[in-house]
Motif scaffolding. Structure first.
Motif, short mmCIF file in Angstrom:
data_model
loop_
_atom_site.label_atom_id
_atom_site.label_comp_id
_atom_site.label_asym_id
_atom_site.label_seq_id
_atom_site.Cartn_x
_atom_site.Cartn_y
_atom_site.Cartn_z
N GLY A 38 25.62 -39.55 -31.77
CA GLY A 38 24.88 -38.67 -30.88
C GLY A 38 25.30 -37.22 -30.95
N MET A 39 26.14 -36.87 -31.90
CA MET A 39 26.56 -35.49 -32.04
C MET A 39 25.49 -34.68 -32.76
N SER A 40 25.43 -33.41 -32.47
CA SER A 40 24.45 -32.55 -33.13
C SER A 40 24.93 -32.19 -34.53
N ALA A 41 24.02 -31.75 -35.35
CA ALA A 41 24.35 -31.42 -36.74
C ALA A 41 25.33 -30.25 -36.81
N GLN A 42 25.27 -29.32 -35.88
CA GLN A 42 26.17 -28.17 -35.90
C GLN A 42 27.62 -28.59 -35.67
N GLU A 43 27.85 -29.71 -35.01
CA GLU A 43 29.21 -30.18 -34.73
C GLU A 43 29.81 -30.96 -35.90
N SER A 60 30.21 -37.38 -42.28
CA SER A 60 29.94 -37.95 -40.96
C SER A 60 29.32 -39.34 -41.06
#
Length: 100
Positions: A38-43, A60
């Protein structure tokens, strides 16, 4: 429309592709892949160079594991390297309980 008893090559290729995709997603979910956390691509900048590269996204999926823990009102996600188990990042959030 009558069932002919066999699938055309195109339909068989589509079914096999979908089966491989579903098995891959099930494996990623079962192993705790960070790509499905559920993390965003920027992270996903794992090498911390300030840019998101294709290799960061692949890391990832295949190299980073996300483990979720909840203790009372605090929920944490710990990101680790799959092989070594070394912690990369720890993100914790505290939520306030509803007054009921």
């Amino acid at each position: 429309m009558a069932f002919r008893g066999h699938l055309s090559r195109r339909r068989l290729a589509v079914l096999l592709t979908l089966a491989v995709l579903l098995v891959t997603l099930a494996w990623l979910q079962a192993t705790g892949s960070a790509a499905l956390s559920g993390m965003s691509a920027q992270e996903m900048d794992w090498d911390e160079d300030g840019t998101l590269s294709r290799s960061d996204i692949l890391r990832s999926v295949f190299s980073v594991v996300a483990e979720r823990r909840t203790e009372g009102t605090r929920s944490c996600v710990e990101y680790r390297w799959r092989r070594s188990g070394e912690v990369i990042r720890l993100e914790c959030r505290t939520t306030l309980a509803d007054p009921q």
